[in-house]
Structures are given as structure tokens and as C-alpha cells.
Design a protein around this motif. Structure first.
Motif, short mmCIF file in Angstrom:
data_model
loop_
_atom_site.label_atom_id
_atom_site.label_comp_id
_atom_site.label_asym_id
_atom_site.label_seq_id
_atom_site.Cartn_x
_atom_site.Cartn_y
_atom_site.Cartn_z
N LEU B 20 0.90 -1.20 0.08
CA LEU B 20 -0.10 -0.09 0.16
C LEU B 20 0.69 1.35 0.01
O LEU B 20 0.75 2.26 -0.56
CB LEU B 20 -0.85 0.03 1.06
N PHE B 21 1.98 1.38 0.94
CA PHE B 21 2.80 2.37 1.01
C PHE B 21 3.34 2.75 -0.28
O PHE B 21 3.64 3.71 -0.93
CB PHE B 21 4.01 2.07 1.81
N SER B 22 3.78 1.49 -1.28
CA SER B 22 4.56 1.87 -2.43
C SER B 22 3.56 2.33 -3.45
O SER B 22 4.04 3.16 -4.50
CB SER B 22 5.28 0.40 -2.92
N PHE B 23 2.33 1.90 -3.40
CA PHE B 23 1.31 2.35 -4.38
C PHE B 23 0.94 3.80 -4.17
O PHE B 23 0.84 4.62 -4.95
CB PHE B 23 -0.07 1.63 -4.06
N GLY B 24 1.08 4.24 -2.91
CA GLY B 24 1.11 5.58 -2.34
C GLY B 24 2.28 6.56 -3.06
O GLY B 24 1.96 7.50 -3.62
N VAL B 25 3.59 6.06 -2.97
CA VAL B 25 4.56 6.59 -3.35
C VAL B 25 4.54 6.88 -4.85
O VAL B 25 4.57 7.89 -5.59
CB VAL B 25 5.86 6.21 -2.82
N TYR B 26 4.10 5.77 -5.69
CA TYR B 26 4.10 5.68 -7.08
C TYR B 26 3.11 6.91 -7.33
O TYR B 26 3.29 7.45 -8.40
CB TYR B 26 3.86 4.28 -7.56
N THR B 33 -2.85 15.32 -11.29
CA THR B 33 -3.81 16.42 -10.75
C THR B 33 -3.72 16.25 -9.06
O THR B 33 -3.22 15.20 -8.62
CB THR B 33 -5.11 15.71 -11.02
N VAL B 34 -4.00 17.29 -8.45
CA VAL B 34 -3.86 17.39 -6.89
C VAL B 34 -4.75 16.62 -6.39
O VAL B 34 -4.50 15.96 -5.43
CB VAL B 34 -3.94 19.02 -6.66
N ILE B 35 -5.74 16.29 -6.86
CA ILE B 35 -6.80 15.31 -6.38
C ILE B 35 -6.33 13.68 -6.31
O ILE B 35 -6.32 13.14 -5.25
CB ILE B 35 -8.27 15.10 -7.06
N GLY B 36 -5.47 13.47 -7.38
CA GLY B 36 -4.94 12.24 -7.41
C GLY B 36 -3.87 12.08 -6.53
O GLY B 36 -3.54 10.85 -5.77
N MET B 37 -3.01 13.11 -6.20
CA MET B 37 -1.98 12.99 -5.36
C MET B 37 -2.57 13.15 -3.83
O MET B 37 -2.13 12.36 -3.02
CB MET B 37 -0.99 14.33 -5.51
N LEU B 38 -3.88 13.67 -3.81
CA LEU B 38 -4.47 13.36 -2.31
C LEU B 38 -4.85 12.01 -2.02
O LEU B 38 -4.69 11.42 -0.91
CB LEU B 38 -5.63 14.28 -2.53
N ILE B 39 -5.26 11.31 -3.23
CA ILE B 39 -5.85 9.86 -2.94
C ILE B 39 -4.75 9.04 -2.81
O ILE B 39 -4.56 8.19 -1.61
CB ILE B 39 -6.73 9.39 -4.39
N SER B 40 -3.48 9.26 -3.32
CA SER B 40 -2.33 8.55 -2.87
C SER B 40 -1.68 8.75 -1.53
O SER B 40 -1.30 7.81 -0.84
CB SER B 40 -1.36 8.89 -4.09
N SER B 41 -1.97 10.16 -0.84
CA SER B 41 -1.37 10.17 0.13
C SER B 41 -2.43 9.52 1.14
O SER B 41 -1.84 9.14 2.32
CB SER B 41 -1.49 11.80 0.58
N GLU B 42 -3.77 9.18 0.87
CA GLU B 42 -4.66 8.56 1.73
C GLU B 42 -3.83 7.14 1.79
O GLU B 42 -4.01 6.46 2.74
CB GLU B 42 -5.79 8.43 1.25
N PHE B 43 -3.41 6.41 0.78
CA PHE B 43 -2.60 5.31 0.86
C PHE B 43 -1.62 5.19 1.74
O PHE B 43 -1.52 4.10 2.28
CB PHE B 43 -2.36 4.76 -0.59
#
Lengths: 184, 108
Positions: B20-26, B33-43
Motif C-alpha cells: 500500500l505504501f509503495s502504491f501511495g509513493v508511486y 492532478t492534485v486530487i490524484g495526489m491526495l488519493i495517493s497520500s490516503e494510501f
């Protein structure tokens, strides 16, 4: 391997109660990774949010397997119920109609293979670290049920409990002020 | 079937958290987009909570501590999501986009 901490070593048969529990656990893990893959790779933002909700639903199942039904319920309420809906609202309010896609192909090198290799490197390092470390098991002192969680929250961790309520209050006020600023 | 006994092992949950962490970093690096980065930070936050819960189940003496940590992480994540969404709305009002490649004022 020495480092593996397993509670019961005997593998259950497929058609027993424990075997069914194992199958359900594998299904929740599949749910987590399907959701995460959709959320990270989807072209449209709405699909990414749907993948986030799927992943967090599976994660609630994982929390249930970690002997915490309370946290599983909180995960469903806060993440699936609130955070995903909040992000969906953000997509509706802050994205132009024709541009609700998140094209993965960026001009910079950092967003392409470098991002993938960074993620893969992180995964490899964390997995090796988790599997190779000699984890030391301490004897149990508490029960860890919801009553113990409530008692610890209001006695041992009461300062953090107060601080987190201040953080949430500041977040509410800050969100209102920020969202109102550009409006004229 | 050793596969069916995976839910009793600490390393399973550690691998789930690492993935999950590596999915978030990737996603954090690859999303535009900023919203996509927000979703990744949730991961990334979810990976941290998963690991806390795993250590809490298998190693910790008092199994209430990890649950409390995870509750605090959830509260922080909710506050972070609310603030990030409101910043995004403010940015969108000024720039009419949330694409990170177009959110520039200067040349270069």
C-alpha cells in the motif's frame, strides 16, 4: 524462517471453518489490491475515488482479521463514508467538466519510470525489512477490547485526545476560511 | 495449504502495508492532478495504520495502544483531506485548473 511470527503453525484444511476464514482473508486482500490498483492507475478521477472506496472496504476486513471490529467499523464510517465522499465532492467542485481525467503521461521523467522504480524500491526495502527482522513477542497484558480502548483513550492518552479535538476544530475553521477566500 | 493460514502471520500484514505504501509513493509521483495526489497520500496513511494494527495484534504487550494510534491517524487523515479539498477549491477559483503542470505563475 525464524523471523516469521505466526500464531498457529498448523495449516487448516480447505473445507473446515478455519479454511473458510483463510479464503475470506484472501478475498479481502484481493479487494484491497484491486482497489489500490484502480485508484492509482485509473484515467478518470471518479474511478480513482471508487477504487479508493473499494480498497478501504477491503482494509476494514483486514482490520477485522487483526482482531479489532471497532476499527473496522470506524474505517467504514470515516474512510468509505466520509473521506471518499469528500474527495468526490472535491472532484465535482474543482474540476472542469471536460478535464476530469488524470492522464498518466507527463512530460517530466520523474512521473514515468522513475516513479515506478521508486515505488518498487520502497516495496522491496520494506518487505525485506519486515521479513528479515527478528521480531520480539512480548507477553500480553491487556485485552484490547473496546472497553480497554476507551479507558486508555481517556486516561493514558487523554492529552492527545484533547489535542486531536483542537486539530479537528482548526481543520473545520481553516477549511471554511480557505474555501471562502476566493469567492467575491 | 499454507496459503490459508496467512491471516495468522505478521509478515502477511507487513507485506500488505509495504505494498500500500509503495502504491501511495508511486501515485504521488505519477499523478498529474492534485486530487490524484491526495488519493495517493490516503494510501500512505492507510499503510501506516495497517502496520500499526499488525504490530498491535502480534507483538505489543497492550493491544489497545495500536488501535488508539490508528484512530488518531484516521482523525488526522480526515482533517488533512478536508483542508486539502478546500485548498484545491481555492486554487481552482484562481487558476481554473488543478493540473500540476499548469499551476505555474512563472516561466520555466
Amino acid at each position: 524462517m525464524q523471523a516469521l511470527v505466526c500464531q498457529s503453525a498448523a495449516a487448516p484444511a480447505l473445507f473446515s471453518a478455519e479454511g473458510m476464514v483463510g479464503v475470506i482473508f484472501l478475498l479481502t486482500v484481493v479487494l484491497v489490491f484491486t482497489g489500490a490498483l484502480i485508484a492509482v492507475n485509473a484515467q478518470r478521477l471518479v474511478r480513482a475515488v471508487a477504487g479508493l472506496a473499494v480498497c478501504f472496504t477491503g482494509l476494514a476486513g483486514v482490520y477485522y482479521f487483526l482482531l479489532s471490529p471497532f476499527l473496522a467499523m470506524m474505517q467504514l464510517l470515516i474512510y468509505v463514508g466520509a473521506v471518499s465522499i469528500l474527495i468526490a465532492f472535491g472532484i465535482m467542485m474543482a474540476t472542469p467538466e471536460e478535464k476530469r481525467v488524470t492522464g498518466m503521461k507527463s512530460r517530466s521523467l520523474l512521473a514515468g519510470p522513475l516513479a515506478f522504480s521508486t515505488g518498487a524500491l520502497m516495496f522491496a526495502a520494506l518487505t525485506v525489512l519486515g521479513l528479515k527482522t527478528e521480531w520480539q513477542v512480548f507477553p500480553r497484558q491487556g485485552t484490547g477490547d473496546i472497553k480497554a480502548v476507551g479507558m486508555a483513550l481517556l486516561t493514558t492518552h487523554s492529552m492527545v485526545f484533547e489535542l486531536i479535538s483542537i486539530v479537528l476544530l482548526m481543520a473545520i475553521i481553516g477549511a471554511l476560511v480557505l474555501a471562502q477566500r476566493g469567492r467575491n | 495449504m499454507q496459503l490459508l493460514n496467512l491471516y495468522n502471520c505478521l509478515s502477511t500484514y507487513l507485506v500488505i502495508g509495504a505494498l500500500l505504501f509503495s502504491f501511495g509513493v508511486y501515485g504521488m509521483l505519477a499523478r498529474r492532478t492534485v486530487i490524484g495526489m491526495l488519493i495517493s497520500s490516503e494510501f500512505i496513511l492507510a499503510a501506516a495504520s495497517t502496520k500499526f494494527m499488525a504490530f498491535n495484534r502480534f507483538l505489543a504487550p497492550d493491544p489497545a495502544v495500536g488501535q488508539i494510534f490508528t484512530l488518531f491517524i484516521m482523525a488526522i487523515a480526515a482533517a488533512e483531506a478536508a483542508i486539502a479539498i478546500s485548498i484545491m477549491i481555492a486554487v481552482y477559483r484562481n487558476f481554473k485548473t488543478i493540473d500540476t503542470d499548469e499551476l505555474v505563475d512563472l516561466q520555466g
